[in-house]
Design a protein around this motif. Structure first.
Motif, mmCIF file in Angstrom:
data_model
loop_
_atom_site.group_PDB
_atom_site.id
_atom_site.type_symbol
_atom_site.label_atom_id
_atom_site.label_comp_id
_atom_site.label_asym_id
_atom_site.label_seq_id
_atom_site.Cartn_x
_atom_site.Cartn_y
_atom_site.Cartn_z
ATOM 1 N N GLY A 241 -8.308 -7.587 -19.556
ATOM 2 C CA GLY A 241 -6.939 -7.112 -19.672
ATOM 3 C C GLY A 241 -6.082 -8.168 -20.336
ATOM 4 N N PRO A 242 -4.766 -8.020 -20.255
ATOM 5 C CA PRO A 242 -4.044 -6.933 -19.584
ATOM 6 C C PRO A 242 -4.042 -5.643 -20.395
ATOM 7 N N PHE A 243 -4.326 -4.538 -19.712
ATOM 8 C CA PHE A 243 -4.330 -3.212 -20.314
ATOM 9 C C PHE A 243 -2.985 -2.525 -20.076
ATOM 10 N N PRO A 244 -2.501 -1.746 -21.035
ATOM 11 C CA PRO A 244 -1.287 -0.965 -20.773
ATOM 12 C C PRO A 244 -1.471 -0.104 -19.525
ATOM 13 N N ALA A 245 -0.449 -0.088 -18.696
ATOM 14 C CA ALA A 245 -0.566 0.608 -17.413
ATOM 15 C C ALA A 245 -0.791 2.105 -17.580
ATOM 16 N N ASP A 246 -0.331 2.676 -18.688
ATOM 17 C CA ASP A 246 -0.472 4.128 -18.855
ATOM 18 C C ASP A 246 -1.850 4.546 -19.340
ATOM 19 N N SER A 247 -2.739 3.579 -19.623
ATOM 20 C CA SER A 247 -4.078 3.952 -20.076
ATOM 21 C C SER A 247 -5.191 3.246 -19.303
ATOM 22 N N VAL A 248 -4.849 2.384 -18.353
ATOM 23 C CA VAL A 248 -5.892 1.617 -17.673
ATOM 24 C C VAL A 248 -6.750 2.490 -16.768
ATOM 25 N N PHE A 249 -6.175 3.482 -16.112
ATOM 26 C CA PHE A 249 -6.968 4.275 -15.179
ATOM 27 C C PHE A 249 -8.011 5.159 -15.858
ATOM 28 N N PRO A 250 -7.744 5.735 -17.031
ATOM 29 C CA PRO A 250 -8.835 6.442 -17.707
ATOM 30 C C PRO A 250 -10.050 5.564 -17.973
ATOM 31 N N HIS A 251 -9.842 4.280 -18.286
ATOM 32 C CA HIS A 251 -10.981 3.371 -18.474
ATOM 33 C C HIS A 251 -11.807 3.269 -17.199
#
Length: 332
Positions: A241-251
């Motif tokens: 990360g850091p991953f954008p919060a709006d796309s981290v859960f699909p990963h």
């Protein structure tokens, strides 16, 4: 001898008593673990009436008696002077009862009488009105039991932790520090190791929109979060990360990661509750005993109607039972 898993009813004016009644009417029955309800007998009686159940219970005088091998759930009475019934409202008396019950549980834990705790939903405003001087239940358990407690949430195979928790959103950015991010990453990694995941893979969320867009929308990703991730990787933790919060859960849902380390409460909780409202679990990690609860609140709007589902509390009991049997290395 049995391991002893204590179960409390939470706020007496919420859905907790009726959920506990249903759970002990059809107990999970894990061999070697005794489920022991602790609380006001009149509240339990009222919860059973709402749920329409008449569970078989061993009534004990002390928690020490629960060590005896017997698959039947047990009950240790802890009377408290407050009105029974009247569901669906915030009450300082109910909050005081929760605080007194937790103090009793903590004393039992310190003396080795219990091995784990599951508590039904409580109300933080009621606890504050009842004398809790600040913070959430993780802060309360840290004071009562020692340790550095933090919340970890779970739904199915998805785990989340967070760097900040029950604080005003206006304070979050100032609390996202290198040491706080590092603690969040290490706590999640150590916890997953403790529950048997040999090589945990962690996705770490950003704080700002688009992960800061190279500093255009904030520098926390550059100055704070990325360095903490790098330090964790250098210590042997598989974190990215850091991953954008709006796309981290699909990963994570695609199977690439075991858990997400989020920066604040709603980053993780909104996602989990969209996946399964009422079925998630909150674990209070970092303490001498495992502690868990359902990942939802007191549901005052439906309390006393007999329609509340026990999925979240059942999942919390299952998780805490697993941790209690494991006895120790999973609380780091």
């Amino acid at each position: 001898m049995n391991k002893v898993l204590a179960l409390t009813m939470g706020d007496r004016y919420g859905i907790g008593p009726e959920l506990v009644a249903r759970m002990i009417d059809e107990p999970p029955g894990e061999a070697g673990v005794a489920l022991v309800v602790i609380g006001d007998p009149l509240v339990l009686e009222h919860g059973c009436a709402i749920a329409g159940v008449t569970p078989e219970l061993r009534r004990l005088d002390t928690l020490a008696q629960a060590r005896r091998r017997d698959p039947t759930p047990a009950f240790v009475p802890l009377p408290f002077s407050a009105p029974v019934g009247l569901p669906g409202h915030v009450s300082a008396a109910a909050g005081r009862e929760v605080l007194d019950t937790f103090a009793h549980i903590a004393a039992a834990a310190r003396s080795g009488q219990i091995d784990g705790l599951v508590y039904a939903p409580l109300n933080k405003q009621a606890m504050r009105d009842g004398g809790h001087d600040g913070g959430d239940e993780a802060a309360l358990f840290s004071r009562l039991l020692g340790g550095s407690a933090g919340e970890i949430n779970m739904l199915g195979d998805v785990w989340t932790s967070r760097v900040t928790s029950h604080v005003p959103l206006s304070q979050v950015a100032g609390l996202v520090t290198p040491s706080a991010v590092s603690r969040g990453i290490h706590r999640m990694h150590d916890f997953l190791l403790g529950i048997g995941i040999e090589h945990p893979r962690l996705a770490v969320s950003a704080l700002n929109p688009h992960a800061g867009e190279g500093g255009a929308f904030g520098r926390e990703e550059i100055d704070v979060i990325a360095p903490a991730i790098l330090a964790a990787r250098q210590s042997g933790i598989d974190a990215e990360g850091p991953f954008p919060a709006d796309s981290v859960f699909p990963h994570v849902l695609e199977g690439g990661y075991h858990a997400v380390v989020t920066m604040y409460h709603d980053q993780g909780q909104i996602a989990l509750k969209l996946l399964g409202l009422g079925r998630s679990v909150t674990v209070i990690a970092g303490l001498p005993i495992p502690i868990a609860t359902a990942g939802h609140g007191t549901a005052f709007d439906i309390a006393g109607k007999g329609v509340a589902r026990q999925d979240g509390l059942a999942a919390a009991i299952a998780v805490c039972t697993r941790m209690t049997i494991a006895s120790g290395p999973l609380l780091g």
